[in-house]
Scaffold this active site. Sequence first.
Site, mmCIF file in Angstrom:
data_model
loop_
_atom_site.group_PDB
_atom_site.id
_atom_site.type_symbol
_atom_site.label_atom_id
_atom_site.label_comp_id
_atom_site.label_asym_id
_atom_site.label_seq_id
_atom_site.Cartn_x
_atom_site.Cartn_y
_atom_site.Cartn_z
ATOM 1 N N CYS A 100 -0.255 4.276 2.007
ATOM 2 C CA CYS A 100 -0.331 4.025 3.450
ATOM 3 C C CYS A 100 1.139 4.275 3.817
ATOM 4 O O CYS A 100 1.571 4.883 4.890
ATOM 5 C CB CYS A 100 -0.492 2.674 3.881
ATOM 6 S SG CYS A 100 -2.266 2.015 3.164
ATOM 7 N N ASP A 101 2.271 3.566 3.004
ATOM 8 C CA ASP A 101 3.260 3.519 3.535
ATOM 9 C C ASP A 101 4.549 4.317 2.744
ATOM 10 O O ASP A 101 5.720 4.266 3.022
ATOM 11 C CB ASP A 101 4.037 1.918 3.507
ATOM 12 C CG ASP A 101 3.225 1.142 4.517
ATOM 13 O OD1 ASP A 101 2.778 1.769 5.539
ATOM 14 O OD2 ASP A 101 2.807 0.046 4.246
ATOM 15 N N CYS A 105 1.011 -1.242 0.150
ATOM 16 C CA CYS A 105 0.072 -0.023 -0.050
ATOM 17 C C CYS A 105 1.070 1.184 -0.090
ATOM 18 O O CYS A 105 1.551 1.451 1.117
ATOM 19 C CB CYS A 105 -0.870 -0.008 1.275
ATOM 20 S SG CYS A 105 -1.917 1.387 1.374
HETATM 21 P P1 FAD Z 1 -10.329 -5.127 7.010
HETATM 22 O O1 FAD Z 1 -9.598 -4.650 7.607
HETATM 23 O O2 FAD Z 1 -10.025 -6.009 5.866
HETATM 24 O O3 FAD Z 1 -11.485 -6.335 7.636
HETATM 25 C C1 FAD Z 1 -12.274 -7.332 7.149
HETATM 26 C C2 FAD Z 1 -12.629 -8.226 8.404
HETATM 27 O O4 FAD Z 1 -13.654 -9.051 8.019
HETATM 28 C C3 FAD Z 1 -11.674 -8.717 9.254
HETATM 29 O O5 FAD Z 1 -11.997 -8.437 10.816
HETATM 30 C C4 FAD Z 1 -11.914 -10.259 8.976
HETATM 31 O O6 FAD Z 1 -11.606 -11.161 10.032
HETATM 32 C C5 FAD Z 1 -13.393 -10.139 8.606
HETATM 33 N N1 FAD Z 1 -13.919 -11.198 7.855
HETATM 34 C C6 FAD Z 1 -13.592 -11.618 6.477
HETATM 35 N N2 FAD Z 1 -14.310 -12.898 6.118
HETATM 36 C C7 FAD Z 1 -15.031 -13.166 7.312
HETATM 37 C C8 FAD Z 1 -16.075 -14.051 7.743
HETATM 38 N N3 FAD Z 1 -16.306 -15.138 6.674
HETATM 39 N N4 FAD Z 1 -16.653 -14.093 8.674
HETATM 40 C C9 FAD Z 1 -16.329 -13.275 9.798
HETATM 41 N N5 FAD Z 1 -15.537 -12.255 9.601
HETATM 42 C C10 FAD Z 1 -14.784 -12.190 8.225
HETATM 43 N N6 FAD Z 1 -4.883 2.299 5.509
HETATM 44 C C11 FAD Z 1 -4.866 3.481 6.004
HETATM 45 O O7 FAD Z 1 -5.616 4.365 6.175
HETATM 46 N N7 FAD Z 1 -3.766 3.777 6.467
HETATM 47 C C12 FAD Z 1 -2.666 3.073 6.861
HETATM 48 O O8 FAD Z 1 -1.429 3.214 7.026
HETATM 49 C C13 FAD Z 1 -3.033 1.564 6.120
HETATM 50 N N8 FAD Z 1 -1.828 0.763 6.262
HETATM 51 C C14 FAD Z 1 -1.875 -0.555 5.937
HETATM 52 C C15 FAD Z 1 -0.803 -1.571 5.800
HETATM 53 C C16 FAD Z 1 -1.371 -2.579 5.364
HETATM 54 C C17 FAD Z 1 -0.115 -3.841 5.442
HETATM 55 C C18 FAD Z 1 -2.346 -3.147 4.634
HETATM 56 C C19 FAD Z 1 -2.599 -4.542 4.394
HETATM 57 C C20 FAD Z 1 -3.478 -2.290 4.594
HETATM 58 C C21 FAD Z 1 -3.158 -0.819 5.200
HETATM 59 N N9 FAD Z 1 -4.463 -0.105 5.018
HETATM 60 C C22 FAD Z 1 -3.974 1.382 5.549
HETATM 61 C C23 FAD Z 1 -5.482 -0.504 4.373
HETATM 62 C C24 FAD Z 1 -6.715 -0.506 5.652
HETATM 63 O O9 FAD Z 1 -5.913 -1.528 6.312
HETATM 64 C C25 FAD Z 1 -7.901 -0.944 4.781
HETATM 65 O O10 FAD Z 1 -8.137 -0.164 4.049
HETATM 66 C C26 FAD Z 1 -8.747 -1.070 6.071
HETATM 67 O O11 FAD Z 1 -8.595 -2.190 6.894
HETATM 68 C C27 FAD Z 1 -10.289 -1.807 5.331
HETATM 69 O O12 FAD Z 1 -11.046 -1.980 6.292
HETATM 70 P P2 FAD Z 1 -12.402 -3.108 6.265
HETATM 71 O O13 FAD Z 1 -13.002 -2.826 7.830
HETATM 72 O O14 FAD Z 1 -13.063 -2.680 5.123
HETATM 73 O O15 FAD Z 1 -11.862 -4.433 6.204
#
Ligand code: FAD
Length: 322
Positions: free
Chosen positions: A140-141, A137
């Site tokens: 992000c980084d 990302c």
């Molecule tokens: P996610 O964070 O992907 O959460 C998905 C959730 O769904 C998880 O809890 C998972 O367990 C759950 N889930 C999936 N399938 C199931 C199922 N079948 N049953 C029950 N639960 C389930 N963004 C920033 O703004 N700043 C940053 O510095 C940043 N750094 C990042 C660094 C890394 C290494 C990565 C990978 C991403 C980074 N991001 C950053 C992006 C950010 O993390 C994502 O945009 C954000 O987490 C998305 O949130 P979300 O809630 O949509 O999904």
Amino acid sequence: MATTHKTRMLIIGSGPAGLSAAIYGARAGMEPIVVQGLQPGGQLTITTDVENYPGFREVIQGPWLMQEMEAQAVHVGTRMMYDIITSVDLSGPVFTATSDSGDIYEGDTLVIATGAQAQWLGVPGEQELSGKGVSACATCDGFFYRGKKVVVIGGGNTAVEEALYLTNHSDEVTLIHRRDTLRAEKILQDRLFANPKIKVVWDKRVERFMEGEDGGLRALALIDTKTGEQSEILTDGAFVAIGHAPATELFKGKLAMDETGYLLVEPGTPKTAIPGVFACGDVMDHVYRQAITAAGTGCMAALDAERYLAHRDFAEAAKVEA
Ligand code: FAD
Ligand code: NAP
């Protein structure tokens, strides 16, 4: 023994989208249940420094931010379940999710916040150096590589956009692609080739990420996909940009998706085609993919869920009176 848990708002996923929906839903009296899944706290739990989530002057840690979000959601009345949803029934009027533990979850509304996962190359050193020079990302980084050398791996729109974005921080950006043509749209390619800060290395596959003496990334070992010749490229940071996979397996054949599997919603809202079912965060957003945007759409999903229930309850009360 299997238990059935009932709630006004069932949330699948505990990243920023699911937990923000929970905070708003709980404060609206919907007593939400969050089913956390395999990665409690979501993607931010596998990163270290987060510098772009509003509200914090100093750099914060991703896992800490997610612990705080979870604590806030619980504090206002959310029930957290350490469970994984294995199938869903969206025929309504109550939405049912069956879990790995055998428990059943029933929601008058359903908020899907299952996120997306970056695809990785799966070569040696990649996992070990994740967060120590290897990232998926740039938004992000990228900031951590100000004035340093970086590479981007991939040849699609994401890779080209990441390379262009990184020129805000670095004057030496190298795009490494396994073929000799890019998959990215022409307009992005034109911008890439016109940018003097970006060099493209064609026909190279990454064989290995190599560690330096300081424990961080030092170089990438490459193999020419046409000649088999081996080479090395020195770099401070490597951004893997070979695609993302939304976690939408559960919803295949039940909800509309685009050709890459992202859930489709009514533009500008988290509403799916099924009234009472909402999607928020990375699972419906292949463009922004940030914690703040995920949290924002999580909030929208909770507000819309509350309105949906208010309309439904009002209509039911009117029917009883008539
Ligand atoms: P996610 O964070 O992907 O959460 C998905 C959730 O769904 C998880 O809890 C998972 O367990 C759950 N889930 C999936 N399938 C199931 C199922 N079948 N049953 C029950 N639960 C389930 N963004 C920033 O703004 N700043 C940053 O510095 C940043 N750094 C990042 C660094 C890394 C290494 C990565 C990978 C991403 C980074 N991001 C950053 C992006 C950010 O993390 C994502 O945009 C954000 O987490 C998305 O949130 P979300 O809630 O949509 O999904
Ligand atoms: P993508 O289009 O699938 O491209 C992935 C790239 O990574 C391809 O160039 C592919 O190489 C390469 N790749 C895949 N696996 C690899 C491996 N194991 N080793 C080395 N290289 C590998 O993915 P994306 O760029 O993330 O885009 C996903 C979707 O989102 C697309 O539909 C895209 O158009 C869309 N998107 C749009 C925008 C925009 O409109 N601005 C921005 C970002 C994404 P090959 O080419 O050789 O297969």
